[in-house]
Design a protein around this motif. Structure first.
Motif, PDB file in Angstrom:
ATOM      1  N   MET A 138       0.819  -1.206   0.000  1.00  8.46           N
ATOM      2  CA  MET A 138       0.000   0.000   0.000  1.00  8.46           C
ATOM      3  C   MET A 138       0.856   1.260   0.000  1.00  8.46           C
ATOM      4  O   MET A 138       0.563   2.229  -0.709  1.00  8.46           O
ATOM      5  N   ALA A 139       1.925   1.252   0.799  1.00  2.00           N
ATOM      6  CA  ALA A 139       2.722   2.461   0.990  1.00  2.00           C
ATOM      7  C   ALA A 139       3.730   2.688  -0.129  1.00  2.00           C
ATOM      8  O   ALA A 139       4.023   3.842  -0.470  1.00  2.00           O
ATOM      9  N   LYS A 140       4.276   1.610  -0.716  1.00  3.58           N
ATOM     10  CA  LYS A 140       5.407   1.772  -1.632  1.00  3.58           C
ATOM     11  C   LYS A 140       5.162   1.266  -3.053  1.00  3.58           C
ATOM     12  O   LYS A 140       5.884   1.656  -3.972  1.00  3.58           O
ATOM     13  N   LEU A 141       4.183   0.432  -3.248  1.00  8.74           N
ATOM     14  CA  LEU A 141       3.977  -0.145  -4.575  1.00  8.74           C
ATOM     15  C   LEU A 141       2.726   0.380  -5.264  1.00  8.74           C
ATOM     16  O   LEU A 141       2.702   0.496  -6.496  1.00  8.74           O
ATOM     17  N   ALA A 142       1.700   0.696  -4.501  1.00  4.71           N
ATOM     18  CA  ALA A 142       0.443   1.157  -5.092  1.00  4.71           C
ATOM     19  C   ALA A 142       0.544   2.617  -5.524  1.00  4.71           C
ATOM     20  O   ALA A 142       1.310   3.402  -4.948  1.00  4.71           O
ATOM     21  N   SER A 143      -0.232   2.967  -6.519  1.00  2.00           N
ATOM     22  CA  SER A 143      -0.305   4.361  -6.955  1.00  2.00           C
ATOM     23  C   SER A 143      -1.060   5.185  -5.920  1.00  2.00           C
ATOM     24  O   SER A 143      -1.802   4.645  -5.107  1.00  2.00           O
ATOM     25  N   PRO A 144      -0.887   6.515  -5.919  1.00  4.47           N
ATOM     26  CA  PRO A 144      -1.601   7.340  -4.934  1.00  4.47           C
ATOM     27  C   PRO A 144      -3.108   7.136  -4.953  1.00  4.47           C
ATOM     28  O   PRO A 144      -3.749   7.116  -3.901  1.00  4.47           O
ATOM     29  N   ARG A 145      -3.679   6.982  -6.131  1.00  2.40           N
ATOM     30  CA  ARG A 145      -5.123   6.777  -6.205  1.00  2.40           C
ATOM     31  C   ARG A 145      -5.513   5.410  -5.652  1.00  2.40           C
ATOM     32  O   ARG A 145      -6.480   5.297  -4.873  1.00  2.40           O
ATOM     33  N   SER A 146      -4.756   4.382  -6.033  1.00  3.68           N
ATOM     34  CA  SER A 146      -5.052   3.040  -5.517  1.00  3.68           C
ATOM     35  C   SER A 146      -4.838   2.974  -4.015  1.00  3.68           C
ATOM     36  O   SER A 146      -5.536   2.237  -3.310  1.00  3.68           O
ATOM     37  N   ARG A 147      -3.880   3.764  -3.522  1.00  3.64           N
ATOM     38  CA  ARG A 147      -3.583   3.763  -2.095  1.00  3.64           C
ATOM     39  C   ARG A 147      -4.802   4.195  -1.276  1.00  3.64           C
ATOM     40  O   ARG A 147      -5.110   3.606  -0.244  1.00  3.64           O
ATOM     41  N   ARG A 148      -5.506   5.195  -1.773  1.00  4.93           N
ATOM     42  CA  ARG A 148      -6.691   5.664  -1.045  1.00  4.93           C
ATOM     43  C   ARG A 148      -7.767   4.592  -0.993  1.00  4.93           C
ATOM     44  O   ARG A 148      -8.416   4.390   0.042  1.00  4.93           O
ATOM     45  N   TRP A 149      -7.956   3.890  -2.109  1.00  2.00           N
ATOM     46  CA  TRP A 149      -8.970   2.840  -2.136  1.00  2.00           C
ATOM     47  C   TRP A 149      -8.568   1.661  -1.253  1.00  2.00           C
ATOM     48  O   TRP A 149      -9.423   1.013  -0.632  1.00  2.00           O
ATOM     49  N   LEU A 150      -7.285   1.370  -1.192  1.00  2.00           N
ATOM     50  CA  LEU A 150      -6.823   0.278  -0.336  1.00  2.00           C
ATOM     51  C   LEU A 150      -7.016   0.612   1.143  1.00  2.00           C
ATOM     52  O   LEU A 150      -7.368  -0.256   1.942  1.00  2.00           O
ATOM     53  N   VAL A 151      -6.785   1.859   1.502  1.00  2.00           N
ATOM     54  CA  VAL A 151      -7.017   2.271   2.888  1.00  2.00           C
ATOM     55  C   VAL A 151      -8.498   2.124   3.235  1.00  2.00           C
ATOM     56  O   VAL A 151      -8.856   1.652   4.323  1.00  2.00           O
ATOM     57  N   ILE A 152      -9.373   2.519   2.307  1.00  2.00           N
ATOM     58  CA  ILE A 152     -10.814   2.363   2.529  1.00  2.00           C
ATOM     59  C   ILE A 152     -11.164   0.889   2.673  1.00  2.00           C
ATOM     60  O   ILE A 152     -11.981   0.506   3.525  1.00  2.00           O
ATOM     61  N   ALA A 153     -10.541   0.033   1.843  1.00  2.00           N
ATOM     62  CA  ALA A 153     -10.815  -1.404   1.921  1.00  2.00           C
ATOM     63  C   ALA A 153     -10.390  -1.980   3.268  1.00  2.00           C
ATOM     64  O   ALA A 153     -11.061  -2.867   3.818  1.00  2.00           O
ATOM     65  N   VAL A 154      -9.289  -1.485   3.816  1.00  2.00           N
ATOM     66  CA  VAL A 154      -8.831  -1.952   5.131  1.00  2.00           C
ATOM     67  C   VAL A 154      -9.785  -1.479   6.220  1.00  2.00           C
ATOM     68  O   VAL A 154     -10.065  -2.200   7.179  1.00  2.00           O
ATOM     69  N   LEU A 155     -10.287  -0.258   6.083  1.00  2.00           N
ATOM     70  CA  LEU A 155     -11.175   0.304   7.100  1.00  2.00           C
ATOM     71  C   LEU A 155     -12.588  -0.262   7.037  1.00  2.00           C
ATOM     72  O   LEU A 155     -13.302  -0.252   8.042  1.00  2.00           O
ATOM     73  N   THR A 156     -13.007  -0.749   5.877  1.00  2.00           N
ATOM     74  CA  THR A 156     -14.394  -1.206   5.696  1.00  2.00           C
ATOM     75  C   THR A 156     -14.824  -2.263   6.705  1.00  2.00           C
ATOM     76  O   THR A 156     -15.945  -2.181   7.249  1.00  2.00           O
ATOM     77  N   PRO A 157     -14.000  -3.294   7.007  1.00  2.00           N
ATOM     78  CA  PRO A 157     -14.450  -4.283   8.001  1.00  2.00           C
ATOM     79  C   PRO A 157     -14.742  -3.686   9.373  1.00  2.00           C
ATOM     80  O   PRO A 157     -15.534  -4.248  10.136  1.00  2.00           O
ATOM     81  N   LEU A 158     -14.107  -2.561   9.709  1.00  2.00           N
ATOM     82  CA  LEU A 158     -14.348  -1.937  11.004  1.00  2.00           C
ATOM     83  C   LEU A 158     -15.745  -1.329  11.087  1.00  2.00           C
ATOM     84  O   LEU A 158     -16.225  -1.057  12.192  1.00  2.00           O
ATOM     85  N   TRP A 159     -16.378  -1.088   9.947  1.00  2.00           N
ATOM     86  CA  TRP A 159     -17.716  -0.511   9.949  1.00  2.00           C
ATOM     87  C   TRP A 159     -18.789  -1.554  10.241  1.00  2.00           C
ATOM     88  O   TRP A 159     -19.920  -1.207  10.578  1.00  2.00           O
TER      89      TRP A 159
END
Length: 273
Positions: free
Chosen positions: A97-118
């Motif tokens: 997420m931090a070093k390989l993903a693009s900035p746009r993909s990074r935001r979506w990956l962070v959302i994907a990680v946070l989604t289970p917490l909802w």
């Protein structure tokens, strides 16, 4: 008044922090103090009434009874196993997420990680119960292994996000310089990535370790007959109606966390968070 406060920054800071510090002192520290005090009380075996007389009996029972020592060690092992599993799974995900993903993909990956917490804790725990049951997708049954898997899933985001934040602050120039100098991936990880990401790993482990150590709901749902510290506390508050012994048992995870934080502090990781 405004001129007085402008000249005295310390007074301004004290007034600003007075309300939250008062709440912390009453709600958190006060509750801990009440917990420790109750642990030294006793109960009337006939009426179940609280006896406010100082006694070490609860802690003596806790230390001398083999079943409680086994439960404490089992709880510690579960917390360590959950933390280890989450670290192994979270680190490569956070690095990607931090070093390989693009900035746009990074935001979506962070959302994907946070989604289970909802989602509801109970919904996720019962979903694992269905998967682990005899007719479920995995069919492993219930027990300590099922508890570890469920808790590792539940607390995984709490390990991914701190590591991701730590790796995001890692300069890409360091990795590029190491590659230009011919360092292999294993050496780059050992000498650059891991030392700089270690404080973030410690931050994540504090969450996963403490949350697993005190959990009792997941154990009730998927643990079968297994018992951890949280279940002993709950059972003594409810069915056994032995609040002082429940308070004594509840001090065990607190003491374990204090020892854990003291050990982590010796590494210097907390100063770098």
């Amino acid at each position: 008044m405004a001129a007085f406060l402008h000249r005295r920054a310390g007074v301004r800071l004290s007034l600003l922090l007075s309300a939250p510090l008062a709440w912390l002192g009453l709600a958190y520290l006060g509750a801990l103090a009440a917990l420790f005090l109750t642990a030294f009380y006793g109960t009337d075996t006939f009426t179940g009434e609280l006896i406010r007389t100082f006694t070490w009996a609860n802690f003596q029972d806790l230390v001398t009874t083999e079943v409680y020592r086994t439960i404490a060690l089992r709880s510690l092992g579960v917390a360590l196993a959950v933390t280890a599993i989450d670290l192994v799974v979270a680190f490569p995900m956070a690095f990607a997420m931090a070093k390989l993903a693009s900035p746009r993909s990074r935001r979506w990956l962070v959302i994907a990680v946070l989604t289970p917490l909802w989602a509801s804790y109970l919904v996720k725990a019962y979903a694992w119960r269905v998967m682990l049951s005899s007719g479920g997708l995995l069919g492993w049954g219930f027990g300590v292994t099922a508890t570890i898997l469920t808790l590792a899933y539940l607390w995984l985001p709490y390990m991914i996000l701190p590591i991701y934040a730590g790796l995001e602050r890692l300069p890409d120039s360091l990795l590029e310089a190491a590659g230009d100098l011919g360092a292999r991936a294993s050496r780059v990880f050992r000498t650059i990535v891991w030392p700089l990401a270690f404080p973030a790993v410690v931050a994540g482990s504090i969450f996963t370790f403490s949350l697993s150590l005190g959990d009792y709901i997941a154990v009730k749902i998927v643990g079968g007959r297994s018992q951890l510290i949280g279940n002993v506390v709950y059972d003594n508050i409810g069915a056994a109606n032995n609040l002082p012994f429940a308070a004594a048992v509840a001090t065990v995870p607190v003491l374990i966390m204090l020892v854990y934080l003291a050990a982590v502090r010796r590494t210097g990781a907390l100063e770098n968070l």
